[in-house]
Design a protein around this motif. Structure first.
Motif, PDB file in Angstrom:
ATOM      1  N   HIS A 224       0.801  -1.205   0.150  1.00  0.00           N
ATOM      2  CA  HIS A 224      -0.271  -0.080   0.133  1.00  0.00           C
ATOM      3  C   HIS A 224       0.759   1.231  -0.055  1.00  0.00           C
ATOM      4  N   SER A 225       0.056   2.447  -0.333  1.00  0.00           N
ATOM      5  CA  SER A 225       0.721   3.636  -0.558  1.00  0.00           C
ATOM      6  C   SER A 225       0.220   4.811   0.485  1.00  0.00           C
ATOM      7  N   THR A 226       0.555   6.111   0.172  1.00  0.00           N
ATOM      8  CA  THR A 226       0.402   6.911   1.152  1.00  0.00           C
ATOM      9  C   THR A 226      -0.226   8.157   0.525  1.00  0.00           C
ATOM     10  N   TYR A 227      -0.892   8.971   1.323  1.00  0.00           N
ATOM     11  CA  TYR A 227      -1.600  10.432   0.922  1.00  0.00           C
ATOM     12  C   TYR A 227      -0.503  11.109   0.253  1.00  0.00           C
ATOM     13  N   GLU A 228       0.654  11.224   0.834  1.00  0.00           N
ATOM     14  CA  GLU A 228       1.602  12.407   0.308  1.00  0.00           C
ATOM     15  C   GLU A 228       2.124  11.717  -0.747  1.00  0.00           C
ATOM     16  N   GLU A 229       2.354  10.516  -1.204  1.00  0.00           N
ATOM     17  CA  GLU A 229       2.791   9.917  -2.520  1.00  0.00           C
ATOM     18  C   GLU A 229       1.788  10.337  -3.516  1.00  0.00           C
ATOM     19  N   GLY A 230       0.432  10.151  -3.146  1.00  0.00           N
ATOM     20  CA  GLY A 230      -0.722  10.341  -4.268  1.00  0.00           C
ATOM     21  C   GLY A 230      -0.345  11.972  -4.727  1.00  0.00           C
ATOM     22  N   ILE A 231      -0.001  12.571  -4.010  1.00  0.00           N
ATOM     23  CA  ILE A 231       0.102  14.292  -4.127  1.00  0.00           C
ATOM     24  C   ILE A 231       1.305  14.467  -4.869  1.00  0.00           C
ATOM     25  N   ARG A 232       2.466  13.842  -4.513  1.00  0.00           N
ATOM     26  CA  ARG A 232       3.519  13.925  -5.341  1.00  0.00           C
ATOM     27  C   ARG A 232       3.729  13.322  -6.647  1.00  0.00           C
ATOM     28  N   LEU A 233       3.084  12.296  -6.904  1.00  0.00           N
ATOM     29  CA  LEU A 233       2.820  11.674  -8.181  1.00  0.00           C
ATOM     30  C   LEU A 233       1.992  12.713  -9.090  1.00  0.00           C
ATOM     31  N   ALA A 234       0.731  13.263  -8.604  1.00  0.00           N
ATOM     32  CA  ALA A 234      -0.002  13.965  -9.080  1.00  0.00           C
ATOM     33  C   ALA A 234       0.655  15.231  -9.819  1.00  0.00           C
ATOM     34  N   LYS A 235       1.590  15.759  -8.985  1.00  0.00           N
ATOM     35  CA  LYS A 235       2.258  17.068  -9.216  1.00  0.00           C
ATOM     36  C   LYS A 235       3.297  16.681 -10.599  1.00  0.00           C
ATOM     37  N   LEU A 236       4.012  15.602 -10.373  1.00  0.00           N
ATOM     38  CA  LEU A 236       4.917  15.085 -11.111  1.00  0.00           C
ATOM     39  C   LEU A 236       4.319  14.820 -12.682  1.00  0.00           C
ATOM     40  N   ALA A 237       2.899  14.263 -12.628  1.00  0.00           N
ATOM     41  CA  ALA A 237       2.255  13.725 -13.873  1.00  0.00           C
ATOM     42  C   ALA A 237       1.421  14.905 -14.367  1.00  0.00           C
ATOM     43  N   ARG A 238       1.294  16.273 -13.825  1.00  0.00           N
ATOM     44  CA  ARG A 238       0.290  17.166 -14.180  1.00  0.00           C
ATOM     45  C   ARG A 238      -1.162  16.831 -14.182  1.00  0.00           C
ATOM     46  N   ALA A 239      -1.338  15.769 -13.112  1.00  0.00           N
ATOM     47  CA  ALA A 239      -2.702  15.502 -12.978  1.00  0.00           C
ATOM     48  C   ALA A 239      -3.587  16.504 -12.341  1.00  0.00           C
ATOM     49  N   GLY A 240      -4.737  16.687 -12.874  1.00  0.00           N
ATOM     50  CA  GLY A 240      -5.729  17.753 -12.323  1.00  0.00           C
ATOM     51  C   GLY A 240      -5.937  17.604 -10.972  1.00  0.00           C
ATOM     52  N   ALA A 241      -6.254  16.171 -10.686  1.00  0.00           N
ATOM     53  CA  ALA A 241      -6.875  16.151  -9.197  1.00  0.00           C
ATOM     54  C   ALA A 241      -6.778  14.910  -8.743  1.00  0.00           C
ATOM     55  N   VAL A 242      -6.547  14.705  -7.400  1.00  0.00           N
ATOM     56  CA  VAL A 242      -6.306  13.194  -6.918  1.00  0.00           C
ATOM     57  C   VAL A 242      -7.439  13.130  -5.670  1.00  0.00           C
ATOM     58  N   ARG A 243      -8.123  11.856  -5.660  1.00  0.00           N
ATOM     59  CA  ARG A 243      -8.897  11.442  -4.691  1.00  0.00           C
ATOM     60  C   ARG A 243      -8.402  10.354  -3.936  1.00  0.00           C
ATOM     61  N   ALA A 244      -8.485  10.125  -2.505  1.00  0.00           N
ATOM     62  CA  ALA A 244      -7.881   9.152  -1.829  1.00  0.00           C
ATOM     63  C   ALA A 244      -9.088   8.283  -1.561  1.00  0.00           C
ATOM     64  N   VAL A 245      -8.556   6.960  -1.915  1.00  0.00           N
ATOM     65  CA  VAL A 245      -9.208   5.729  -1.595  1.00  0.00           C
ATOM     66  C   VAL A 245      -8.628   4.409  -0.806  1.00  0.00           C
ATOM     67  N   HIS A 246      -9.459   3.425  -0.618  1.00  0.00           N
ATOM     68  CA  HIS A 246      -8.580   2.534   0.277  1.00  0.00           C
ATOM     69  C   HIS A 246      -8.414   2.893   1.871  1.00  0.00           C
ATOM     70  N   HIS A 247      -9.388   3.595   2.342  1.00  0.00           N
ATOM     71  CA  HIS A 247      -9.327   4.123   3.676  1.00  0.00           C
ATOM     72  C   HIS A 247      -9.235   2.820   4.476  1.00  0.00           C
ATOM     73  N   MET A 248      -8.241   2.962   5.382  1.00  0.00           N
ATOM     74  CA  MET A 248      -7.922   1.808   6.309  1.00  0.00           C
ATOM     75  C   MET A 248      -9.228   1.553   7.453  1.00  0.00           C
ATOM     76  N   PRO A 249      -9.568   0.333   7.916  1.00  0.00           N
ATOM     77  CA  PRO A 249     -10.662   0.075   8.581  1.00  0.00           C
ATOM     78  C   PRO A 249     -10.554   1.016   9.916  1.00  0.00           C
ATOM     79  N   PHE A 250      -9.386   1.321  10.393  1.00  0.00           N
ATOM     80  CA  PHE A 250      -9.230   1.979  11.791  1.00  0.00           C
ATOM     81  C   PHE A 250      -9.357   3.395  11.506  1.00  0.00           C
ATOM     82  N   ARG A 251      -9.556   4.093  10.134  1.00  0.00           N
ATOM     83  CA  ARG A 251      -9.742   5.368   9.990  1.00  0.00           C
ATOM     84  C   ARG A 251     -11.210   5.951  10.286  1.00  0.00           C
TER      85      ARG A 251
END
Ligand SMILES: [Zn+2]
Ligand SMILES: [Zn+2]
Length: 281
Positions: A224-251
């Motif tokens: 699994h990966s992280t919120y921060e990595e999602g945002i880093r990848l989004a910026k590198l790839a010039r993606a418009g927006a990112v939505r976080a999924v796969h919320h852990m059961p303890f969140r």
């Protein structure tokens, strides 16, 4: 947002955004407790990514809204939280419906058909897929493969770094795009080139935000990966927006709100995907 006609509408609806295990309870209600399932409507085409518990309610809606449908069900992989809704998806039991089921290579399975058969077998389940009455076709995807559901509807794929294998999907429709990147583990400091290639200039993508960067070392090897990595990848790839999924059961909702707020300090278009959220492109 666009002024598209009904025939060109591109809409994403989240029916389950929880990872790992269904999570009922009032403290999880706003993000929702159902596991992974996303509906993508592209004009008259219906695409579903993953068949976690969220797919049951989606099936009820599809059955009541239309007859003789053709549904494309894209599976990222076959861990329980992505497939456990398959035997409860009403269109499989609808005469006249046509379903195309897709998955990439998975350790321990010869292909998509065997994956579904193995899910519905004793001692885990009472009946086999022979009970399905719809016209079901099983398709094996080679990650990296590109296919077209229509002239203006392209699906691209890429392999993910997840134990046993997983496949990411990108959907391009009439010049707009959405990608689903789950489940995957990144190597800190080394952006995943396969993911970057798939999300390049995408309008919006969902990302495996199971963890925070701080938590990652404790979960090494779980894929699994992280919120921060999602945002880093989004910026590198010039993606418009990112939505976080796969919320852990303890969140809890409270914790997801807190993390969302801290990630939004970055001023990038980031938000949690919550059950029943709808994104119009
Ligand atoms: Zn998962
Ligand atoms: Zn998984």
């Amino acid at each position: 947002m666009s002024t598209s006609t009904q025939n060109e509408q591109f809409e994403i609806r989240f029916w389950g955004t929880r990872g790992t295990l269904p999570t009922p309870g009032p403290q999880f209600a706003r993000a929702g407790g159902n596991t992974n399932c996303t509906e993508i409507t592209c004009g008259s085409h219906t695409i579903v990514i993953d068949a976690g518990t969220g797919i049951r309610e989606l099936g009820s809606k599809l059955i009541s809204s239309c007859e003789n449908q053709h549904i494309h069900l894209l599976l990222t992989h076959a861990h329980y939280d992505h497939v456990e809704g398959i035997p409860f998806f009403a269109p499989f039991f609808s005469h006249g419906d046509k379903l195309d089921v897709y998955s990439g290579p998975l350790d321990g399975s010869s292909g998509t058909e065997e994956t579904v058969k193995n899910l519905m077998r004793r001692p885990y389940f009472p009946v086999s897929p022979d009970v399905f009455t719809a016209d079901v076709t099983y398709n094996d995807v080679v990650p990296g493969e590109v296919f077209h559901f229509a002239e203006n509807l392209k699906v691209s794929t890429a392999p993910l770094n997840h134990p046993g294998g997983a496949t990411a999907y990108r959907i391009d429709f009439n010049g707009r795009s959405f990608a689903c990147i789950t489940d995957t583990e990144h190597t800190p400091g080394k952006p995943d080139e396969n993911v970057l290639g798939l999300i390049e200039n995408v309008d919006i993508f969902t990302y495996d935000c199971s963890l925070t960067d701080e938590e990652l070392p404790d979960f090494a090897g779980y894929g699994h990966s992280t919120y921060e990595e999602g945002i880093r990848l989004a910026k590198l790839a010039r993606a418009g927006a990112v939505r976080a999924v796969h919320h852990m059961p303890f969140r809890t909702d409270q914790e997801l709100d807190r993390i969302e707020k801290s990630m939004q300090a970055d001023e990038y278009d980031f938000a949690m995907a919550r059950e029943n959220d709808i994104v119009k492109l």
